[in-house]
Write an enzyme that holds these catalytic residues in place. Structure first.
Site, mmCIF file in Angstrom:
data_model
loop_
_atom_site.group_PDB
_atom_site.id
_atom_site.type_symbol
_atom_site.label_atom_id
_atom_site.label_comp_id
_atom_site.label_asym_id
_atom_site.label_seq_id
_atom_site.Cartn_x
_atom_site.Cartn_y
_atom_site.Cartn_z
ATOM 1 N N GLN A 135 0.817 -1.211 0.000
ATOM 2 C CA GLN A 135 0.000 0.000 0.000
ATOM 3 C C GLN A 135 0.854 1.265 0.000
ATOM 4 O O GLN A 135 0.374 2.348 -0.358
ATOM 5 C CB GLN A 135 -0.961 0.004 1.176
ATOM 6 C CG GLN A 135 -0.327 0.061 2.543
ATOM 7 C CD GLN A 135 -1.358 0.272 3.658
ATOM 8 O OE1 GLN A 135 -2.556 0.318 3.422
ATOM 9 N NE2 GLN A 135 -0.873 0.397 4.877
ATOM 10 N N ARG A 160 1.167 6.216 7.398
ATOM 11 C CA ARG A 160 0.104 6.491 6.442
ATOM 12 C C ARG A 160 0.669 6.511 5.032
ATOM 13 O O ARG A 160 1.823 6.900 4.801
ATOM 14 C CB ARG A 160 -0.570 7.847 6.733
ATOM 15 C CG ARG A 160 -1.197 7.971 8.105
ATOM 16 C CD ARG A 160 -2.446 7.140 8.280
ATOM 17 N NE ARG A 160 -3.505 7.533 7.352
ATOM 18 C CZ ARG A 160 -4.397 8.501 7.587
ATOM 19 N NH1 ARG A 160 -4.341 9.202 8.710
ATOM 20 N NH2 ARG A 160 -5.350 8.759 6.717
ATOM 21 N N VAL A 161 -0.171 6.153 4.089
ATOM 22 C CA VAL A 161 0.218 6.180 2.680
ATOM 23 C C VAL A 161 0.277 7.620 2.195
ATOM 24 O O VAL A 161 -0.508 8.475 2.623
ATOM 25 C CB VAL A 161 -0.807 5.380 1.838
ATOM 26 C CG1 VAL A 161 -0.499 5.477 0.357
ATOM 27 C CG2 VAL A 161 -0.828 3.922 2.290
ATOM 28 N N TRP A 174 -0.734 10.160 -0.375
ATOM 29 C CA TRP A 174 -1.887 10.176 -1.274
ATOM 30 C C TRP A 174 -1.564 10.928 -2.567
ATOM 31 O O TRP A 174 -2.159 11.961 -2.874
ATOM 32 C CB TRP A 174 -3.098 10.776 -0.565
ATOM 33 C CG TRP A 174 -3.612 9.902 0.553
ATOM 34 C CD1 TRP A 174 -3.038 8.795 1.086
ATOM 35 C CD2 TRP A 174 -4.824 10.095 1.281
ATOM 36 N NE1 TRP A 174 -3.799 8.270 2.098
ATOM 37 C CE2 TRP A 174 -4.911 9.058 2.245
ATOM 38 C CE3 TRP A 174 -5.836 11.039 1.239
ATOM 39 C CZ2 TRP A 174 -5.970 8.927 3.135
ATOM 40 C CZ3 TRP A 174 -6.900 10.924 2.126
ATOM 41 C CH2 TRP A 174 -6.964 9.878 3.054
ATOM 42 N N ASP A 215 -9.627 2.409 -1.604
ATOM 43 C CA ASP A 215 -9.996 2.731 -0.228
ATOM 44 C C ASP A 215 -10.938 3.932 -0.166
ATOM 45 O O ASP A 215 -11.162 4.633 -1.147
ATOM 46 C CB ASP A 215 -8.726 3.009 0.560
ATOM 47 C CG ASP A 215 -8.876 2.827 2.058
ATOM 48 O OD1 ASP A 215 -9.971 2.443 2.497
ATOM 49 O OD2 ASP A 215 -7.887 3.069 2.786
ATOM 50 N N GLU A 217 -16.236 7.198 1.770
ATOM 51 C CA GLU A 217 -17.292 7.585 2.713
ATOM 52 C C GLU A 217 -17.070 8.977 3.319
ATOM 53 O O GLU A 217 -17.846 9.419 4.149
ATOM 54 C CB GLU A 217 -17.409 6.553 3.848
ATOM 55 C CG GLU A 217 -16.196 6.429 4.743
ATOM 56 C CD GLU A 217 -15.019 5.746 4.079
ATOM 57 O OE1 GLU A 217 -13.890 6.262 4.207
ATOM 58 O OE2 GLU A 217 -15.221 4.707 3.433
ATOM 59 N N ASP A 227 -11.702 -1.739 8.844
ATOM 60 C CA ASP A 227 -10.624 -1.601 9.822
ATOM 61 C C ASP A 227 -11.016 -2.177 11.175
ATOM 62 O O ASP A 227 -11.277 -1.442 12.138
ATOM 63 C CB ASP A 227 -10.263 -0.121 9.986
ATOM 64 C CG ASP A 227 -9.798 0.508 8.680
ATOM 65 O OD1 ASP A 227 -9.446 -0.239 7.756
ATOM 66 O OD2 ASP A 227 -9.787 1.744 8.596
ATOM 67 N N HIS A 250 -2.592 -7.757 6.543
ATOM 68 C CA HIS A 250 -2.336 -6.321 6.713
ATOM 69 C C HIS A 250 -1.432 -6.164 7.928
ATOM 70 O O HIS A 250 -1.657 -6.797 8.967
ATOM 71 C CB HIS A 250 -3.651 -5.567 6.921
ATOM 72 C CG HIS A 250 -3.555 -4.099 6.639
ATOM 73 N ND1 HIS A 250 -2.557 -3.294 7.148
ATOM 74 C CD2 HIS A 250 -4.348 -3.263 5.894
ATOM 75 C CE1 HIS A 250 -2.727 -2.054 6.726
ATOM 76 N NE2 HIS A 250 -3.808 -2.005 5.970
#
Length: 678
Positions: free
Chosen positions: A288, A301-302, A304, A405, A408, A472, A537
């Site tokens: 990821q 965190r990735v 973005w 991902d 929402e 998650d 994960h």
């Protein structure tokens, strides 16, 4: 009066001096009289506040008015009911059938001052209710209200738990039993009908009352569709004919576990070599962080910015080709937002492709110590641009799949290109995001060869999402947010028309002193071997979690369970093909095949994998035996070969031998029997 549609014979409307009743294929759907009206209207003002995908939603309700007077008129299309109260408050209900014979109720509130509708559908006290999207805490929804709003699923998800209290205190992120990434205004009743509402507004489906279901809609119009069948399997076939079905999975998905690895090309190679040398069946590497890393207080965190980070992953393009030749796919990560401090966001902003704020500027969302722009998927040019990002930066690179991902997080105070209120578009956003990914595969000719998996969804995701994952979960044993919660999530989603589901092996969320234990990881691995896809994960804080390569015993466990999974390939492939052809989910509630067994309607922590395997995952710590229920049939214990006719049974359940039974009459009996020797 001449009727235009021959299917109208399935609908009966009877009148009395006090009201009317509507029957559809002998099921009572609506019942109205002056003392117990079926329709209310009202006026409310939504108060919606979002913080990192967690929503506080309140309705400043000014009034809720029962429309007790109803006048029924026949018309060629069916019936038209005029509801009223006084001279000024009116609403209409058109009752008819569509071209497929479905009962259609078109509701319209004609008073512009009112923007809320409540409709009560008739019910029996003994009814069970399933669906409403992906529900983690309950499978049978009877007895509770279920607000339908796509959001983060919440940490802990039980207001009585300490973890949920901590998450609420920190950032209102604790959630509740109904919080879900994938809500949907669709439910299935044990009267063997489904009800689906064509709307994306905020809704609340309340199944608390014994003799009615109250559907609340924050809009002034709605269309409801109903269909009946003689069996639940036939009913799901009809539901998915309406909503769409998932395509079959690429063949490589069944060839082992997809390893979630971060850290660069060399780390991926080293871990891949270690596991394959130990006999682990590996179908892919899911990295990821292929686009880079951002460190935050939440954890790793990735970045973005949806481009290959060649500094972190040198020679990735050539390594992808090498791995693919060895039967190992490479999977990446993307979501529908772009980091505000990176070049993709600058490009989108320059082209006018980002959603706007009230002043006309680009709307930036705070995602936890960084900001992201919302790519406006309602803008055809922005939609095409983002598809091209997927095609160029991922498909052309050689990725065989990715996590698609989020979806929402659409804020309700943003302004979109299509002019539709963001409050109305919010629930529809995940399906639009799914469609963007789907068309990227379709237009490159890769549908069926590549796949992506999503956590957020809504009506339309059935047609456009190739695979769901459960989101998650906590790295703990909690019922509402741990391993156990994945089972009702899969079952409820299957009853909503999406039959492909899997989860992060070991969970993801590592907060408030949680640490993934070795036992939890192994139990989750056992469970995942009996789902359509195995994928690990590291979690948001990898150093706090037991990993698939933390010791030799864990690696050996994965070797055995992935061998079991790959041995089941022809059986799983057949079940997935059934889902694509008829909408019959891969992970199934027991009552789909045992309708006459009343006990099966209340089971939420065991399931059928296809028709012939019964799985009851161990979801409690420190257990070496497990109790489960077998419907009446001839069952064989997967690991001992002992036979059982049915009822409550207790079996030994050591790690690596989860409670699994197979039907003795199954055509796959030789395949299942062979698993005893693995």
């Amino acid at each position: 009066m001449s009727r235009l549609n021959p299917y109208l014979s399935a609908v009966q409307l009877t009148q009395s001096s006090q009201g009317f009743s509507v029957y559809y294929q002998q099921r009572l759907i609506l019942q109205h009289n002056t003392e117990n009206p079926c329709l209310w209207v009202g006026c409310g003002a939504a108060d919606i506040d979002m913080f990192r995908g967690n929503f506080s939603i309140k309705d400043k309700l000014n009034e809720k008015i029962a429309l007790s007077k109803a006048r029924v008129r026949e018309c060629p299309e069916g019936w038209l009911v005029d509801f009223s109260r006084g001279d000024s408050i009116r609403a209409t209900l058109q009752i008819g059938v569509d071209e497929a014979g479905r009962l259609v109720l078109n509701l319209h509130n004609e008073d512009q001052q009112h923007n809320r509708i409540w409709l009560r559908l008739a019910a029996n006290p003994e009814d069970h209710i399933y669906g409403c999207g992906e529900q983690f805490s309950y499978f049978d929804l009877r007895g509770k209200p279920f607000p339908l709003w796509t959001s983060e699923q919440g940490v802990g998800r039980n207001k009585n738990s300490y973890v949920t209290w901590q998450a609420d205190c920190k950032e209102n992120a604790g959630g509740d039993y109904y919080w879900t990434f994938f809500p949907q205004p669709t439910f299935v009743s044990t009267q063997k009908y489904y009800c689906h509402v064509d709307s994306s507004c905020y809704m609340n489906f309340d199944f608390s009352a014994p003799d009615y279901h109250e559907l609340a809609l924050w809009e002034n119009q709605a269309t409801l569709r109903f269909e009946c069948a003689d069996s639940y399997i036939a009913l799901l076939e009809k539901l998915t004919a309406l909503l769409g079905r998932q395509p079959e999975l690429p063949d490589w998905v069944y060839d082992g576990v997809t390893l979630g690895i971060q850290g660069g090309t060399d780390v991926c190679q080293q871990k891949l070599d270690t596991l394959r040398q130990a006999g682990v069946k590996v179908n892919g590497i899911w990295a990821q962080d292929w686009s880079g890393i951002r460190m935050t207080s939440f954890g790793k965190r990735v970045m973005w910015n949806w481009k290959w980070d060649s500094d972190n992953y040198p020679q990735l393009d050539s390594r992808i080709k090498q791995w693919k030749e060895e039967g190992v796919q490479f999977l990446a990560y993307i979501n529908p937002y772009v980091a505000s401090d990176k070049d993709l966001c600058a490009e989108a902003a320059q082209k006018g492709y980002l959603a706007k704020d009230a002043a006309g500027g680009d709307y930036l969302v705070e995602f936890g110590e960084f900001y992201g722009g919302v790519v406006d998927l309602t803008n055809p040019e922005a939609y095409t641009w983002f598809k091209d990002v997927i095609k160029t930066n991922m498909v052309e690179l050689g990725c065989s799949g990715w996590m698609a991902d989020f979806g929402e997080y659409l804020p309700t105070d943003t302004f979109l290109h299509n002019g539709v209120s963001a409050e109305i578009m919010h629930n529809a956003w995940p399906a639009l995001w799914a469609k963007c990914n789907y068309e990227a595969l379709q237009e490159t000719g890769k549908l069926g060869e590549l796949m992506y998996f999503m956590r957020a969804g809504y009506t339309g995701s059935q047609r456009y999402s190739t695979m769901m994952w459960a989101g998650d979960q906590n790295v703990d044993w909690s019922l509402d947010d741990g391993l156990a919660s994945v089972v009702p999530a899969a079952l409820s989603l299957g009853m909503t028309g999406h039959g492909l589901h899997h989860s992060d092996i070991g969970g993801y969320t590592t907060l408030f002193d949680m640490k993934r234990s070795k036992e939890l990881l192994l139990r989750w691995c056992d469970f995942s071997a009996f789902t359509p896809m195995m994928r690990t994960h590291e979690g948001n804080r990898p150093g706090d979690n037991w990993q698939f390569d933390s010791d030799a015993e864990t690696i050996a466990h994965f070797a055995r369970m992935t061998t079991i999974f790959t041995t089941l390939k022809p059986y799983l492939r057949q079940a997935v093909a059934q889902n694509a052809a008829t909408g019959l989910p891969v992970m199934r509630p027991l009552f789909l095949h045992y309708e006459d067994d009343a006990h099966t309607y209340t089971l939420k922590y065991q399931y059928l994998l296809g028709q012939d395997l019964l799985v009851a995952p161990v979801y409690e710590q420190g257990r070496d035996e497990w109790s489960l229920y077998l419907p009446e049939d001839n069952w064989v214990n997967m690991w001992t070969g002992e036979t059982c006719r049915g009822g409550e049974v207790t079996v030994t359940a050591p790690l690596g031998k989860p409670p699994v039974f197979w039907r003795a009459q199954s055509e796959w009996a030789p395949l299942f029997a062979s698993l005893r020797t693995i």
